[in-house]
Design a protein around this motif. Structure first.
Motif, short mmCIF file in Angstrom:
data_model
loop_
_atom_site.label_atom_id
_atom_site.label_comp_id
_atom_site.label_asym_id
_atom_site.label_seq_id
_atom_site.Cartn_x
_atom_site.Cartn_y
_atom_site.Cartn_z
N PRO A 67 36.84 25.41 51.43
CA PRO A 67 36.13 24.28 50.79
C PRO A 67 36.40 24.23 49.30
CG PRO A 67 34.61 26.07 51.30
CD PRO A 67 35.91 26.44 51.93
N ARG A 68 35.99 23.16 48.68
CA ARG A 68 36.18 22.99 47.24
C ARG A 68 35.25 23.93 46.47
NH1 ARG A 68 39.38 18.63 46.90
NH2 ARG A 68 39.23 17.03 48.53
N ASP A 69 35.61 24.21 45.23
CA ASP A 69 34.80 25.04 44.33
C ASP A 69 34.64 26.47 44.81
OD1 ASP A 69 34.36 23.35 42.22
OD2 ASP A 69 32.40 22.65 42.90
N ILE A 70 35.57 26.93 45.63
CA ILE A 70 35.44 28.27 46.20
C ILE A 70 36.24 29.31 45.43
CG2 ILE A 70 37.37 28.42 47.82
CD1 ILE A 70 33.72 29.03 48.76
N GLY A 71 37.19 28.84 44.59
CA GLY A 71 37.99 29.77 43.80
C GLY A 71 39.45 29.83 44.20
N LYS A 72 39.90 28.94 45.07
CA LYS A 72 41.29 28.96 45.54
C LYS A 72 42.26 28.68 44.40
CE LYS A 72 41.04 25.58 48.55
NZ LYS A 72 39.73 25.05 48.14
N SER A 73 41.96 27.64 43.62
CA SER A 73 42.87 27.24 42.54
C SER A 73 42.97 28.30 41.45
CB SER A 73 42.41 25.91 41.93
OG SER A 73 42.45 24.87 42.87
N ARG A 74 41.82 28.84 41.03
CA ARG A 74 41.82 29.85 39.97
C ARG A 74 42.57 31.10 40.44
NH1 ARG A 74 38.45 30.92 35.52
NH2 ARG A 74 38.08 28.68 35.53
N SER A 75 42.35 31.50 41.68
CA SER A 75 43.02 32.68 42.21
C SER A 75 44.53 32.46 42.30
CB SER A 75 42.45 33.04 43.58
OG SER A 75 41.09 33.38 43.50
N SER A 76 44.94 31.28 42.73
CA SER A 76 46.36 30.96 42.83
C SER A 76 47.02 31.00 41.45
CB SER A 76 46.56 29.58 43.47
OG SER A 76 46.04 29.54 44.78
N SER A 77 46.36 30.43 40.46
CA SER A 77 46.89 30.43 39.10
C SER A 77 47.01 31.83 38.54
CB SER A 77 45.99 29.59 38.19
OG SER A 77 46.00 28.23 38.58
N CYS A 78 46.00 32.67 38.82
CA CYS A 78 46.03 34.05 38.34
C CYS A 78 47.19 34.81 38.97
CB CYS A 78 44.71 34.74 38.66
SG CYS A 78 44.64 36.46 38.11
#
Length: 279
Positions: A67-78
């Motif tokens: 789901p959205r706002d779960i941390g997928k994007s931030r983790s991928s960027s890291c």
């Protein structure tokens, strides 16, 4: 205070005893900047990183669903930042075509010619994967891709052998199933909300390394139940609520996150307006 667990850490100055408007505005801005730039490690993110490592090892494609706002994007960027020379990570915008997608990837890996016609971009990308040392491509918001982009990604993998990880919501799986491409991205990582112990550890890290308020708010104990229920243990929602709670708590003269102020914020945060005009 324990040593910071943040991947990116900016020194935080604890607020003085007497607060004025300049103090709490500066402190809130500092916290907002830390939330924006720092990566808060979690067990879920560590599992995700190991899964990405496996894709690179076996050279297979996969998909990350959550789901959205779960941390997928931030983790991928890291993950990309930790190995930026060998990992490309881009975000697909609304109704993204092959041309736009491949142009983004070429630009991300610093190719000198990132623009051109669709029929030229994929061969160009295929030709530079090995010389540029690219071992993995991560595409965030992949549910936004057009059908032609999915098909061209399949061909990109077949021609270059580079693993591709698609990151998105359940709509991504629906699109892949519709286009008969599930088998092209067979490996699945379900990026779900944080489990209780992981959420408590995250709250403790935030308390010590990001908020750093004059008094402890005891996020992982006294305020845990409120934060867990109001955020659904989603990192994005947690960051937004805590930032707002800190601002209002400091403005009201408190030296920590005030439970009553937090309750008032979470009672209506992200909720639909139920009031109706009469007459």
């Amino acid at each position: 205070m324990t040593n910071s667990q943040l991947v990116t850490h900016v020194p935080v100055e604890v607020l003085p005893s007497a607060l004025d408007i300049t103090d709490f505005l500066a402190k809130t801005a500092e916290i907002e900047e830390l939330f924006r730039t720092a990566f808060i490690p979690t067990h879920r993110a560590s599992q995700y990183f190991r899964w990405l490592d496996e894709l690179r090892l076996v050279k297979q494609c996969g998909r990350v669903i959550g789901p959205r706002d779960i941390g997928k994007s931030r983790s991928s960027s890291c993950y990309r930042e930790e190995d930026y020379k060998r990992v490309s990570c881009i975000k697909a915008w609304s109704n993204s075509s092959s041309k736009r997608l491949f142009s983004q990837i070429l630009k991300d890996i610093n190719h000198a010619a990132s623009k051109g016609k669709r029929q030229d971009l994929r061969p160009r990308l295929v030709g530079c994967i090995e010389p540029f040392g690219v071992e993995l491509i991560i595409i965030d918001n992949a549910e936004n891709l057009q059908k032609e982009a999915f098909l061209d990604l399949k061909q990109l993998h077949e021609e270059s052998g580079v693993p591709i990880a698609l990151v998105g919501s359940s709509e991504l799986d629906d699109s892949l199933e519709l286009y008969d491409l599930i088998s092209t991205f067979p490996s699945l990582f379900e990026f779900d909300k944080l489990e209780e112990d992981d959420f408590k550890m995250t709250l403790r890290t935030i308390e010590l390394d990001i908020l750093a308020l004059p008094e402890e708010s005891n996020l992982e104990s006294d305020l845990f139940a409120n934060l867990a229920s109001s955020t659904g243990a989603r990192m994005g929602s947690l960051i937004k609520i805590l930032t707002k709670a800190v601002l209002h708590s400091l403005k009201s003269g408190h030296r920590k996150v005030d439970p009553e102020i937090l309750r008032k914020i979470t009672d209506r945060y992200g909720q639909k307006c139920l009031s109706r005009k009469e007459g």
